[in-house]
Design a protein around this motif. Structure first.
Motif, PDB file in Angstrom:
ATOM      1  N   SER A   1     -28.518   6.928  16.658  1.00 36.88           N
ATOM      2  CA  SER A   1     -27.864   7.323  17.663  1.00 36.88           C
ATOM      3  C   SER A   1     -27.511   9.064  17.540  1.00 36.88           C
ATOM      4  CB  SER A   1     -26.094   6.912  17.673  1.00 36.88           C
ATOM      5  OG  SER A   1     -25.749   7.279  16.614  1.00 36.88           O
ATOM      6  N   LEU A   2     -27.249   9.332  18.420  1.00 38.35           N
ATOM      7  CA  LEU A   2     -27.173  11.083  18.794  1.00 38.35           C
ATOM      8  C   LEU A   2     -25.823  11.573  17.914  1.00 38.35           C
ATOM      9  CD1 LEU A   2     -28.263  13.760  19.544  1.00 38.35           C
ATOM     10  CD2 LEU A   2     -26.607  13.228  21.676  1.00 38.35           C
TER      11      LEU A   2
ATOM     12  N   ASP B   1     -33.882  16.866  21.890  1.00 36.49           N
ATOM     13  CA  ASP B   1     -32.995  18.032  22.590  1.00 36.49           C
ATOM     14  C   ASP B   1     -32.285  18.583  21.450  1.00 36.49           C
ATOM     15  OD1 ASP B   1     -34.324  17.452  24.852  1.00 36.49           O
ATOM     16  OD2 ASP B   1     -32.578  16.845  25.629  1.00 36.49           O
ATOM     17  N   PHE B   2     -31.555  17.739  20.607  1.00 33.78           N
ATOM     18  CA  PHE B   2     -30.584  18.270  19.599  1.00 33.78           C
ATOM     19  C   PHE B   2     -31.293  18.743  18.517  1.00 33.78           C
ATOM     20  CE2 PHE B   2     -27.602  17.673  15.938  1.00 33.78           C
ATOM     21  CZ  PHE B   2     -26.488  18.429  16.476  1.00 33.78           C
ATOM     22  N   PHE B   3     -32.325  18.013  17.954  1.00 32.28           N
ATOM     23  CA  PHE B   3     -33.085  18.413  16.846  1.00 32.28           C
ATOM     24  C   PHE B   3     -33.702  19.749  16.995  1.00 32.28           C
ATOM     25  CE2 PHE B   3     -37.048  18.477  14.532  1.00 32.28           C
ATOM     26  CZ  PHE B   3     -36.384  18.099  13.240  1.00 32.28           C
ATOM     27  N   LEU B   4     -34.104  20.052  18.189  1.00 30.64           N
ATOM     28  CA  LEU B   4     -34.874  21.331  18.529  1.00 30.64           C
ATOM     29  C   LEU B   4     -33.701  22.311  18.713  1.00 30.64           C
ATOM     30  CD1 LEU B   4     -37.757  22.307  18.878  1.00 30.64           C
ATOM     31  CD2 LEU B   4     -37.381  19.712  18.694  1.00 30.64           C
TER      32      LEU B   4
ATOM     33  N   LEU C   1     -34.585  24.174  25.510  1.00 30.37           N
ATOM     34  CA  LEU C   1     -36.127  23.985  25.038  1.00 30.37           C
ATOM     35  C   LEU C   1     -36.760  22.693  25.688  1.00 30.37           C
ATOM     36  CD1 LEU C   1     -35.668  24.227  20.969  1.00 30.37           C
ATOM     37  CD2 LEU C   1     -36.712  25.676  22.622  1.00 30.37           C
ATOM     38  N   HIS C   2     -35.963  21.705  25.975  1.00 25.76           N
ATOM     39  CA  HIS C   2     -36.772  20.691  26.770  1.00 25.76           C
ATOM     40  C   HIS C   2     -36.950  21.089  28.281  1.00 25.76           C
ATOM     41  CE1 HIS C   2     -32.725  20.224  28.074  1.00 25.76           C
ATOM     42  NE2 HIS C   2     -32.876  19.474  29.038  1.00 25.76           N
ATOM     43  N   VAL C   3     -36.188  22.049  28.797  1.00 23.19           N
ATOM     44  CA  VAL C   3     -36.449  22.244  29.910  1.00 23.19           C
ATOM     45  C   VAL C   3     -37.934  23.134  30.269  1.00 23.19           C
ATOM     46  CG1 VAL C   3     -35.720  23.715  32.111  1.00 23.19           C
ATOM     47  CG2 VAL C   3     -34.282  22.412  30.872  1.00 23.19           C
ATOM     48  N   SER C   4     -37.830  24.347  29.298  1.00 22.44           N
ATOM     49  CA  SER C   4     -38.962  25.195  29.351  1.00 22.44           C
ATOM     50  C   SER C   4     -40.315  24.246  28.800  1.00 22.44           C
ATOM     51  CB  SER C   4     -38.918  26.258  28.228  1.00 22.44           C
ATOM     52  OG  SER C   4     -39.057  25.669  26.895  1.00 22.44           O
TER      53      SER C   4
END
Length: 474
Positions: free
Chosen positions: A22-23, A70-73, A459-462
């Protein structure tokens, strides 16, 4: 392998109700890393198990929950891995970290997740890290890690590893340094890595390999194969009672593996690599050692020779295994019509000097080791005019080995900078901004057309936007 979750972080802290996939659990592990930035005897096992658990969550998130990456980055968690590695905390941590990274990259299946992991330059920093390769276990996991990365190479991911502006391709150059490693499994892994690299149809990268690495690598490889042939011949001649059949069988099998590897390179059909390899095989191995031994069986002379039966057997295997027409036709022509007697009438000193030229037929050891040649070519290929400070490995020191001329040039530039006053300050600020930008998006270095960069986006958007631009061919 991932079923041992009871012993991993989260199962032994009195929190059995915590969902390890889990996150929330990833956030908890992030908190553990932030509280244990320095490796000690007391927290060493905790950090290793934390990294293992993070890897398990990332693999799970790759298939089930994109917010994990997303969280990792967002928290830049990969830098914790690198910082732990750089603390020289012992072989136990190094082995476990390499093993964990290998498992992570082996099990990542989505391209987006792979881009996440490679989008910062931390992987290249791990590749060039100075491990203790005298430790067999570290060596095994390191070369396995490189092989796993090479399996992920394609026209898109190669830009995360190869930087044409700085002539830097650590994944390839670090791997080929072990081409003659005593352990056969390491040598086999190196061959797999090189073949995976050669199969990527990226012309800039292939030209780099041809111009900077092909000659030193192929010349050292040919010498290694030839030395192995001489060892095989010695085994045949000294074992008259056939007591070492096992050793002889191993030597023959190893040589056949070499021939199959050479054929695998040639059938990839990369023309300029084939030209270099064919030239070295003909003029540095097949003609001066195999064919020469057919005509000169006298014991005199200083030239390396092998016995007639071994020479005939090895040549027959060359014709059976290698299918590259230019090489096979040239070799057959010399055997049937050629005269090698004049090739070897030169004094030894003349041969030593002329062996620097690929067209001269001689079996002789390269003047430089492969590692030394790669280092020299790397510095020779750097162009100070085009070199940009933002294309360096993250966390590495600015100081590099420089020649006296480079030092003088740098001093002159510093003096000009002092005279410039505020102008020099502005340039320094721009360089710092470029450095931060390139650390985040190394893959943009080699893009020659439209480049998308939006630093204030998540980051995930770019990344999604850049993937779309790549898909559209921009």
């Amino acid at each position: 392998m991932f079923g041992r979750s009871r012993s991993w972080v989260g199962g032994g802290h009195g929190k059995s109700s915590r969902n390890i996939h889990s996150l929330d659990h990833l956030k908890y592990l992030y908190h553990v890393l932030t509280k244990n930035t320095t490796v000690t005897e007391q927290n060493r096992n905790l950090l290793v198990e934390t990294i293992r658990s993070i890897t398990e969550i990332l693999i799970w998130g790759d298939q089930n929950d994109s917010s994990v990456f997303d969280f990792f980055l967002e928290k830049n968690m990969f830098v914790f891995f690198l910082n732990i590695l750089r603390q020289k905390s012992g072989r136990y941590v190094c082995v476990q970290l390499l093993q964990t990274l290998n498992i992570l990259f082996e099990n990542i299946s989505h391209e987006t997740s792979l881009y996440y992991l490679l989008s910062n330059n931390y992987v290249n920093s791990i590749i060039v890290h100075k491990f203790d390769f005298s430790d067999e276990e570290i060596m095994a996991y390191y070369i396995s890690f490189l092989k796993t990365l090479s399996l992920k190479l394609n026209n898109h991911t190669v830009h995360f590893f190869y930087n044409e502006h700085t002539n830097d391709f650590a994944l390839y150059t670090e791997a080929i340094k072990f081409f003659n490693h005593p352990e056969s499994m390491v040598r086999i892994a190196v061959r797999t890595i090189t073949l995976n690299v050669y199969k990527v149809d990226n012309q800039a990268m292939l030209h780099y390999i041809r111009d900077k690495t092909a000659v030193p690598y192929f010349s050292n490889l040919v010498w290694f194969i030839g030395s192995h042939v001489i060892e095989l011949d010695n085994c045949v001649q000294t074992d008259e009672e056939h007591r070492n059949r096992g050793k002889l069988s191993d030597l023959v099998a190893e040589h056949l593996d070499h021939l199959h590897y050479l054929n695998d390179i040639l059938i990839i059909n990369c023309e300029f690599l084939n030209d270099v390899l064919t030239d070295h095989l003909l003029n540095r191995l097949f003609l001066p050692l195999y064919v020469y031994s057919l005509e000169n069986q006298d014991k005199g002379g200083e030239r390396p020779k092998i016995s007639l039966p071994v020479s005939l057997y090895l040549l027959s295997q060359v014709f059976l295994i290698i299918h590259h027409a230019p090489l096979v036709n040239s070799l057959a022509e010399v055997i049937l019509n050629g005269d090698l007697s004049e090739t070897y009438t030169k004094p030894e000193q003349d041969v030593q000097r002329s062996c620097a030229k690929p067209s001269i037929r001689c079996f002789i050891k390269p003047t430089e080791t492969l590692e030394r040649s790669l280092e020299m070519n790397k510095h020779k290929g750097k162009r100070r005019v085009q070199k940009r400070p933002n294309y360096k490995n993250v966390g590495e020191e600015e100081d590099e080995e420089k020649g006296p001329a480079e030092d003088a040039q740098e001093d002159a530039e510093k003096a000009k900078g002092t005279e410039g006053g505020s102008k020099g300050t502005k340039t320094s600020g721009e360089s710092e901004g470029q450095l931060k930008a390139a650390e985040k998006h190394r893959e943009l270095v080699n893009r020659k057309r439209i480049i998308f960069h939006q630093d204030n986006a998540r980051l995930h958007v770019s990344l999604m936007t850049r993937q779309k631009l790549l898909y559209l061919g921009w």
